[in-house]
Write a protein that holds these residues in place. Structure first.
Motif, mmCIF file in Angstrom:
data_model
loop_
_atom_site.group_PDB
_atom_site.id
_atom_site.type_symbol
_atom_site.label_atom_id
_atom_site.label_comp_id
_atom_site.label_asym_id
_atom_site.label_seq_id
_atom_site.Cartn_x
_atom_site.Cartn_y
_atom_site.Cartn_z
ATOM 1 N N ALA A 271 0.832 -1.206 0.000
ATOM 2 C CA ALA A 271 0.000 0.000 0.000
ATOM 3 C C ALA A 271 0.863 1.251 0.000
ATOM 4 C CB ALA A 271 -0.935 -0.016 1.208
ATOM 5 N N GLU A 272 1.905 1.242 0.813
ATOM 6 C CA GLU A 272 2.798 2.400 0.857
ATOM 7 C C GLU A 272 3.504 2.598 -0.483
ATOM 8 O OE1 GLU A 272 5.105 5.642 2.460
ATOM 9 O OE2 GLU A 272 3.113 4.776 2.756
ATOM 10 N N GLY A 273 3.870 1.500 -1.140
ATOM 11 C CA GLY A 273 4.508 1.623 -2.453
ATOM 12 C C GLY A 273 3.593 2.261 -3.465
ATOM 13 N N MET A 274 2.325 1.868 -3.473
ATOM 14 C CA MET A 274 1.361 2.489 -4.381
ATOM 15 C C MET A 274 1.230 3.982 -4.094
ATOM 16 S SD MET A 274 -1.772 -0.243 -4.721
ATOM 17 C CE MET A 274 -1.516 -1.901 -5.354
ATOM 18 N N ARG A 275 1.205 4.326 -2.806
ATOM 19 C CA ARG A 275 1.082 5.741 -2.440
ATOM 20 C C ARG A 275 2.296 6.534 -2.935
ATOM 21 N NH1 ARG A 275 2.771 9.474 0.704
ATOM 22 N NH2 ARG A 275 4.362 8.135 1.650
ATOM 23 N N LEU A 276 3.479 5.961 -2.761
ATOM 24 C CA LEU A 276 4.699 6.640 -3.193
ATOM 25 C C LEU A 276 4.739 6.808 -4.712
ATOM 26 C CD1 LEU A 276 7.259 4.849 -0.838
ATOM 27 C CD2 LEU A 276 6.561 7.261 -0.712
ATOM 28 N N LEU A 277 4.327 5.795 -5.435
ATOM 29 C CA LEU A 277 4.309 5.867 -6.893
ATOM 30 C C LEU A 277 3.354 6.961 -7.368
ATOM 31 C CD1 LEU A 277 4.247 2.043 -7.626
ATOM 32 C CD2 LEU A 277 6.092 3.591 -8.296
ATOM 33 N N ARG A 278 2.173 6.999 -6.789
ATOM 34 C CA ARG A 278 1.196 8.011 -7.182
ATOM 35 C C ARG A 278 1.684 9.408 -6.818
ATOM 36 N NH1 ARG A 278 -2.720 11.606 -4.245
ATOM 37 N NH2 ARG A 278 -4.196 12.212 -5.900
ATOM 38 N N ALA A 279 2.257 9.564 -5.625
ATOM 39 C CA ALA A 279 2.731 10.877 -5.180
ATOM 40 C C ALA A 279 3.855 11.398 -6.065
ATOM 41 C CB ALA A 279 3.188 10.798 -3.730
ATOM 42 N N ALA A 280 4.663 10.489 -6.599
ATOM 43 C CA ALA A 280 5.783 10.896 -7.453
ATOM 44 C C ALA A 280 5.341 11.242 -8.869
ATOM 45 C CB ALA A 280 6.833 9.788 -7.493
ATOM 46 N N VAL A 309 -7.872 3.821 -4.645
ATOM 47 C CA VAL A 309 -8.302 4.944 -3.801
ATOM 48 C C VAL A 309 -7.775 4.772 -2.381
ATOM 49 C CG1 VAL A 309 -10.308 6.058 -2.740
ATOM 50 C CG2 VAL A 309 -10.324 5.515 -5.181
ATOM 51 N N ASP A 310 -7.956 3.575 -1.817
ATOM 52 C CA ASP A 310 -7.595 3.340 -0.423
ATOM 53 C C ASP A 310 -6.089 3.229 -0.213
ATOM 54 O OD1 ASP A 310 -10.276 3.332 0.141
ATOM 55 O OD2 ASP A 310 -10.456 1.149 0.268
ATOM 56 N N PHE A 311 -5.384 2.550 -1.114
ATOM 57 C CA PHE A 311 -3.957 2.320 -0.947
ATOM 58 C C PHE A 311 -3.122 3.466 -1.524
ATOM 59 C CE2 PHE A 311 -3.630 -2.618 -0.546
ATOM 60 C CZ PHE A 311 -4.501 -2.570 0.518
ATOM 61 N N ALA A 312 -3.377 3.802 -2.779
ATOM 62 C CA ALA A 312 -2.540 4.789 -3.463
ATOM 63 C C ALA A 312 -2.948 6.227 -3.169
ATOM 64 C CB ALA A 312 -2.577 4.541 -4.972
ATOM 65 N N GLY A 313 -4.195 6.419 -2.700
ATOM 66 C CA GLY A 313 -4.670 7.783 -2.475
ATOM 67 C C GLY A 313 -5.156 8.453 -3.734
ATOM 68 N N CYS A 314 -5.447 7.660 -4.780
ATOM 69 C CA CYS A 314 -5.956 8.226 -6.028
ATOM 70 C C CYS A 314 -7.358 8.785 -5.816
ATOM 71 C CB CYS A 314 -6.013 7.164 -7.122
ATOM 72 S SG CYS A 314 -4.414 6.528 -7.664
ATOM 73 N N THR A 315 -7.701 9.810 -6.563
ATOM 74 C CA THR A 315 -9.084 10.252 -6.614
ATOM 75 C C THR A 315 -9.859 9.316 -7.540
ATOM 76 O OG1 THR A 315 -8.794 11.685 -8.534
ATOM 77 C CG2 THR A 315 -8.304 12.643 -6.362
#
Length: 376
Positions: A271-280, A309-315
């Protein structure tokens, strides 16, 4: 020619003020501000492009033993059923990255009423390597190039290479490289000589970096597995973002699924990896890996939106782009798929309500159209 009216239209990029789509000859002919006398009025629904799953395995039956069932009679018919399950879920295009005996390519020609199938043939892997049983073993630059040429000659739509090992092949390890930099460069060069996109199965950071260095167009999983956990490489993530390479994230499982311990221990890191990828700003698309086991039946991609949405924080709007226009670019069909626009295939999905507010609505298709023909 006929007209479909809905309360909202998401065109693959944004919500439009327009409310009607004219379909002629299987393609979108026009988008209208409104059409009170439309042939089909879907009411309080949103019309969007059919979804594109960038990573499926039609030859795997989502049973507890998908590998063992490969040798059973009726594989082609089971693949036909799997394809129909994707279409019923609103997935109008699938990229098959684990074919056997080129059956997915045959199915693509024999199944005009099903989803569009883009097949890579059997994934190229080392002798005894991940998914060797699909028939894609090759070792050394010469054999790797020959394997790419064979797939190109058979009409493959993409090339897939098992850059690292994987979880479902005994003796294969997800955190270890399978190919040398020279072999991976040879695969990418040969694929591009034939004007084919190349994607790499890569779990470990070393494998992700190797695929990126070799010139691959997309990378599957991008999970940053280490031997016993997950280890993110922030510099590599920035490189991925700068490169424009697509990260095909593995999303979508049945609700209530309890992962095995080796995966359960990694869920937070994934989940954190998905968030980091999206944030970058890495270009994210969704590949369900459908078929590999009971938690991943065919047609599971819509459930993957909730994970992004839940893991990466995507809209929700970002998820819709990832599953439509961005996925079309990753699969190199962006000239006819992934958007609602004049000249594009009338592969359409309607859902009740507004999925740009609630991505879970993707899980309840109200209508599906393939080349303008309503299939559900």
């Amino acid at each position: 020619m006929f007209t479909i009216r809905a309360q909202r239209i998401f065109d693959g990029h944004d919500l439009l003020e327009s409310r009607a789509v004219v379909v002629d000859g299987g393609r979108v002919a026009a988008i209208l501000p409104d059409a009170p006398g439309a042939s089909l009025d879907l009411g309080d629904a949103t019309l969007l492009p059919g979804l594109i799953d960038t990573h499926v395995h039609l030859a795997f039956d989502a049973s507890p033993d998908p590998i063992g069932h490969l040798g059973q009679d009726g594989l082609y018919d089971r693949m036909r059923t799997a394809a129909a399950q994707h279409l019923a879920a609103g997935v109008t295009t699938v990229r098959d990255l684990g074919d056997k005996d080129y059956l997915a390519l045959k199915l693509a020609q024999d199944l005009p009423e099903g989803p569009e199938i883009l097949s890579a043939g059997a994934p190229i892997t080392t002798p005894g390597g991940h998914c060797w049983f699909l028939g894609g073993e090759a070792r050394g630059e010469k054999e790797v190039r020959e394997a790419v040429r064979e797939r190109a000659a058979r009409g493959a739509h993409a090339i897939k290479v098992m850059v690292t090992g994987g979880e479902m092949t005994p003796g294969s390890r997800s955190h270890l490289l399978q190919y040398s930099p020279a072999e991976l460069r040879a695969a990418a060069e040969e694929a591009h000589l034939h004007d084919l996109p190349i994607t790499g199965h890569a779990h470990a950071a070393e494998g992700i970096a190797a695929a990126l260095d070799a010139g691959f167009d997309s990378i599957e999983h991008v999970s940053f597995f280490s031997e016993h956990g997950v280890s993110h490489d922030l510099e590599l993530i920035e490189r991925l973002a700068d490169s424009g390479v697509f990260a095909s994230l593995t999303v979508g499982v049945l609700p209530g699924f309890t992962p095995p311990p080796a995966i359960a221990n990694r869920v937070a890191g994934l989940a954190e990896g998905m968030r980091l990828l999206r944030a970058a700003g890495v270009r994210l698309v969704g590949g369900s890996d459908a078929g590999i086991g009971p938690p991943k039946p065919h047609g599971i991609l819509p459930q993957g939106g909730e994970m992004l949405v839940d893991f990466a924080g995507c809209t929700p709007a970002e998820v819709l782009r990832s599953f439509t226009s961005l996925a079309a670019r990753a699969c190199r069909v962006e000239d006819r798929k992934g958007r609602i626009a004049p000249g594009f295939d009338a592969d359409l999905l309607a859902v009740a309500g507004d999925p740009t507010r609630d991505i879970r609505l993707l899980q309840r298709p109200a209508a599906v159209f393939r080349r303008g023909v309503r299939t559900s």
